[in-house]
Scaffold this active site. Structure first.
Site, mmCIF file in Angstrom:
data_model
loop_
_atom_site.group_PDB
_atom_site.id
_atom_site.type_symbol
_atom_site.label_atom_id
_atom_site.label_comp_id
_atom_site.label_asym_id
_atom_site.label_seq_id
_atom_site.Cartn_x
_atom_site.Cartn_y
_atom_site.Cartn_z
ATOM 1 N N GLU A 51 3.443 3.654 5.635
ATOM 2 C CA GLU A 51 2.453 3.831 6.604
ATOM 3 C C GLU A 51 2.783 2.498 7.480
ATOM 4 O O GLU A 51 2.413 1.214 6.863
ATOM 5 C CB GLU A 51 1.067 3.767 5.821
ATOM 6 C CG GLU A 51 0.090 4.209 7.053
ATOM 7 C CD GLU A 51 -1.322 4.068 6.098
ATOM 8 O OE1 GLU A 51 -1.280 4.288 4.950
ATOM 9 O OE2 GLU A 51 -2.219 4.133 7.016
ATOM 10 N N ARG A 275 4.300 0.816 -9.895
ATOM 11 C CA ARG A 275 4.335 -0.074 -9.012
ATOM 12 C C ARG A 275 4.554 -1.563 -9.314
ATOM 13 O O ARG A 275 4.477 -1.762 -10.392
ATOM 14 C CB ARG A 275 3.370 -0.136 -8.053
ATOM 15 C CG ARG A 275 1.888 -0.003 -8.474
ATOM 16 C CD ARG A 275 0.834 0.108 -7.563
ATOM 17 N NE ARG A 275 0.715 -0.787 -6.391
ATOM 18 C CZ ARG A 275 0.620 -0.307 -5.210
ATOM 19 N NH1 ARG A 275 0.857 0.798 -4.746
ATOM 20 N NH2 ARG A 275 0.679 -1.309 -4.455
ATOM 21 N N LYS A 285 -0.853 -4.507 1.437
ATOM 22 C CA LYS A 285 -0.935 -4.763 2.570
ATOM 23 C C LYS A 285 -2.268 -5.263 3.112
ATOM 24 O O LYS A 285 -2.361 -5.947 4.016
ATOM 25 C CB LYS A 285 -0.216 -3.555 3.488
ATOM 26 C CG LYS A 285 1.225 -3.398 3.394
ATOM 27 C CD LYS A 285 1.488 -2.266 4.337
ATOM 28 C CE LYS A 285 1.479 -0.976 3.589
ATOM 29 N NZ LYS A 285 1.979 0.208 4.129
HETATM 30 P P1 ATP Z 1 -0.034 -1.170 -0.122
HETATM 31 O O1 ATP Z 1 -0.737 -0.866 -1.282
HETATM 32 O O2 ATP Z 1 0.700 -2.542 -0.396
HETATM 33 O O3 ATP Z 1 -0.737 -1.397 1.028
HETATM 34 P P2 ATP Z 1 1.048 1.121 0.195
HETATM 35 O O4 ATP Z 1 1.491 2.132 -1.004
HETATM 36 O O5 ATP Z 1 -0.242 1.568 0.826
HETATM 37 O O6 ATP Z 1 0.879 -0.306 -0.172
HETATM 38 P P3 ATP Z 1 2.997 2.407 1.796
HETATM 39 O O7 ATP Z 1 3.414 1.908 3.200
HETATM 40 O O8 ATP Z 1 2.405 3.643 1.799
HETATM 41 O O9 ATP Z 1 2.233 1.344 1.128
HETATM 42 O O10 ATP Z 1 4.307 2.339 0.938
HETATM 43 C C1 ATP Z 1 5.189 2.978 1.075
HETATM 44 C C2 ATP Z 1 6.121 3.284 -0.173
HETATM 45 O O11 ATP Z 1 6.104 2.134 -1.111
HETATM 46 C C3 ATP Z 1 5.322 4.438 -0.984
HETATM 47 O O12 ATP Z 1 6.011 4.961 -1.669
HETATM 48 C C4 ATP Z 1 4.724 3.322 -2.186
HETATM 49 O O13 ATP Z 1 4.637 4.120 -3.339
HETATM 50 C C5 ATP Z 1 5.702 2.186 -2.344
HETATM 51 N N1 ATP Z 1 5.009 0.974 -2.904
HETATM 52 C C6 ATP Z 1 4.154 0.422 -2.216
HETATM 53 N N2 ATP Z 1 3.644 -0.851 -2.987
HETATM 54 C C7 ATP Z 1 4.685 -0.729 -3.999
HETATM 55 C C8 ATP Z 1 4.657 -1.574 -5.173
HETATM 56 N N3 ATP Z 1 3.820 -2.912 -5.429
HETATM 57 N N4 ATP Z 1 5.650 -1.247 -6.022
HETATM 58 C C9 ATP Z 1 6.474 -0.257 -5.803
HETATM 59 N N5 ATP Z 1 6.458 0.611 -4.777
HETATM 60 C C10 ATP Z 1 5.518 0.409 -3.932
#
Ligand code: ATP
Ligand code: MG
Length: 576
Positions: A51, A275, A285
């Site tokens: 995102e 994760r 983020k």
């Molecule tokens: P955050 O929680 O940091 O805002 P998010 O999951 O909202 O992260 P996205 O931009 O949706 O961020 O992430 C894109 C991809 O990265 C998704 O498939 C998500 O599952 C993966 N992802 C995000 N954070 C992690 C993490 N800490 N470890 C592994 N994969 C991750």
């Protein structure tokens, strides 16, 4: 109404979530099995779906490594798809940084795509579900929907608008799109089961009314699909075979499958993994954005940040990050990895590639009283003992040098083998010197050491075979270049930055000493030509990388990581 994705910190109540850790390669095994059964006719296609609401962090690197790595391994491909359904939080700056970061990590996408490109198609899908009697327009407010939803223990209540006719729903949904209703006054919901044990299946919201300018579609839309309605359908439109995501989406899988089934579209398969969490590090983020907004760091690319741009600026290499990802494993249970392990892989990689140089961070002047005034010698130095092809260089030696303040003690403590009055040490690539006496300032601090050298020890060995216990680094005073060096420590003092007393937030755990600026370091002159991004080992001190803040004649270096390998110790302890 929850407008976005599941909260990764929320407990996971899906079946199997608490099962024993799966083998590290369970995603790969699923793909292998699918290939064996020809489930997708031998096709493997993944997507990385960020995102664009912030910069990527090291947790994303794990997801990228899995998505791109597995597709590569099986001859497939990966789409980079921006999941841009939250116009209020998304920006082009993030879209650009994400692309740069994925490329820097060493991966290439087959297609660059946006969920927003599917808005028209998603709208059609919604109409299709309304026509099937599987979706309805609701007039409840977000708060009411939440109340009606029930809890894990208590079943939900049906909305009074749930049984509207198909015609009325079609009419209202079209008018939602046309902008006839105020924000939040209505929404479109899937008609599933208000009694489902899975809260996500209790008539989840599919569309909301929101007047917000979108980074790509501008003002075209005033209704936006929710993440759950956009994500799976986007996967399906792209014929993604393995939609790999983190565990907090596990409870959403039944909904993911429900939409695909009801629409009768390509059956993408969602697979969840753990994760990445790291000690002393926050990977969210939202929280990283807070650090940036509140000025707690210098920006998204502050070298203390766990963002890809931060660790790049700090001097980490993509190879080190990929090796780290390959080693931490992929499982079905969330855990926490030691930050020291990441640093171990950085050190291991830099050890192979970084050129060795001499730099003095806290200079103390040494005058070699028996060395001819005005004379300079060129000493041959090895650029990288790990890589013969890196060659050699010449380092100037003269009568006045800088050494580290820490490498001299007027009164040496027990076990101190570096320079002290009457003691002899080796100057790396130079001579043996013996300290004779010191010059002090008014405050009584040693400001200069006077020493003598033994001309017969050039290159570092005594012809009479006498030994010294210590070799120290140095820089010729007349030839040294001045530099600023930024020394970093963990951004948080608590291994679990989220662990704070009630009423405080994670910023209470910020380490007040995470940045130390050394304003007047002295570097050997070969570093004159160093460019931003170049990485070196400063002998005995650690790995350092040239910062983009550097100006001609005034380089700035970031300490990437110290030499000491705490991970090796941790590992030893674990084995014992
Ligand atoms: P955050 O929680 O940091 O805002 P998010 O999951 O909202 O992260 P996205 O931009 O949706 O961020 O992430 C894109 C991809 O990265 C998704 O498939 C998500 O599952 C993966 N992802 C995000 N954070 C992690 C993490 N800490 N470890 C592994 N994969 C991750
Ligand atoms: Mg998130």
């Amino acid at each position: 109404m929850s407008t976005s994705k599941p909260n990764p910190e929320a407990p996971n109540n899906a079946e199997g979530a608490a099962a024993a850790p799966a083998p590290t390669n369970f995603v790969r095994e699923i793909i292998r099995e699918d290939l064996r059964t020809s489930k997708y006719n031998g096709r493997v296609w993944t997507r990385f779906p960020p995102e664009p609401n912030g910069y990527l962090h090291i947790g994303h690197a794990k997801a990228i490594w899995l998505d791109f790595g597995l597709a590569d391994e099986f001859g497939g491909g990966t789409n980079l798809r921006f999941d841009d359904t939250n116009p209020e939080k998304e920006e082009t700056e993030y879209v650009e940084s994400i692309q740069e970061d994925v490329r820097w990590l060493g991966f290439t996408w087959e297609n660059l795509l946006y969920a927003s490109d599917y808005f028209e198609q998603l709208y059609e899908y919604a109409v299709q579900l309304i026509k099937k009697g599987k979706a309805y327009v609701d007039d409840l407010s977000a708060d009411e929907i939440r109340q009606y939803r029930g809890t894990l223990k208590e079943r939900g209540k049906e909305s009074p608008h749930r049984n509207r006719s198909v015609e009325e729903n079609l009419d209202l949904f079209e008018r939602m799109r046309k902008g006839e209703f105020p924000d939040g006054s209505r929404c479109l919901r899937a008609k599933i089961d208000m009694a489902s044990p899975n809260l996500n299946m209790r008539d989840p919201v599919m569309y909301r009314i929101l007047r917000a300018s979108h980074h790509r579609t501008g003002e075209k839309w005033c209704i936006y699909p929710l993440y759950d309605f956009a994500h799976g359908q986007s996967d399906s439109l792209e014929k993604i075979t393995h939609s790999i995501c983190t565990l907090e989406f596990e409870d959403h899988r039944p909904l993911y499958n429900w939409y695909i089934r009801e629409l009768g579209i390509f059956p993408s398969q969602q697979i969840e993994f753990d994760r990445l969490n790291l000690t002393y590090t926050l990977l969210s983020k939202r929280k990283l954005l807070q650090l940036v907004r509140e000025g707690r760091v210098r920006g998204w690319d502050d070298p203390r940040m766990p963002t890809i741009s931060g660790i790049r600026r700090r001097g980490y290499t993509p190879e080190a990050i990929r090796n780290f990802c390959a080693n931490i494993g992929v499982t079905k249970t969330n855990g926490t990895i030691e930050l020291a392990m990441l640093e171990h892989f950085v050190r291991e990689d830099l050890n192979k590639r970084a050129l060795r140089v001499m730099a003095v961070l806290k200079p103390l002047k040494v005058v070699i009283t028996n060395y001819p005034e005005g004379q300079t010698e060129e000493m041959e130095a090895i650029n990288n003992p790990e890589d013969e092809s890196a060659g050699k260089r010449m380092v100037p030696f003269s009568r006045e040098l800088y050494i580290e303040q820490d490498d001299f003690r007027e009164v040496p403590p027990k076990g101190y083998f570096r320079l002290s009055p009457g003691k002899e040490v080796r100057l790396r690539y130079g001579y043996f010197i013996t300290a004779q006496n010191v010059v002090k300032n008014a405050a009584g601090d040693v400001v200069e050491v006077h020493a003598t050298y033994d001309p017969a020890t050039r290159g570092g060995n005594a012809p009479d075979g006498r030994k010294v216990k210590s070799t120290i680094h140095w820089v010729s005073a007349a030839h040294a270049i001045d530099a600023e060096v930024r020394i970093y420590d963990n951004l948080f003092s608590n291994p679990d930055p989220g662990d704070v007393p009630e009423g405080q937030d994670f910023t209470a755990n910020l380490n007040p000493n995470s940045l130390e600026v050394v304003a007047q370091a002295k570097l050997e002159p070969s570093l004159t030509s160093a460019k931003p991004g170049d990485r070196y080992q400063f002998e005995r001190l650690g790995y350092f990388c040239v910062d983009p803040d550097s100006k001609p004649g005034k380089p700035v270096f970031n300490r990437t990581v110290a030499l000491k390998d705490t991970w090796a110790k941790v590992e030893k302890k674990q084995k014992a």
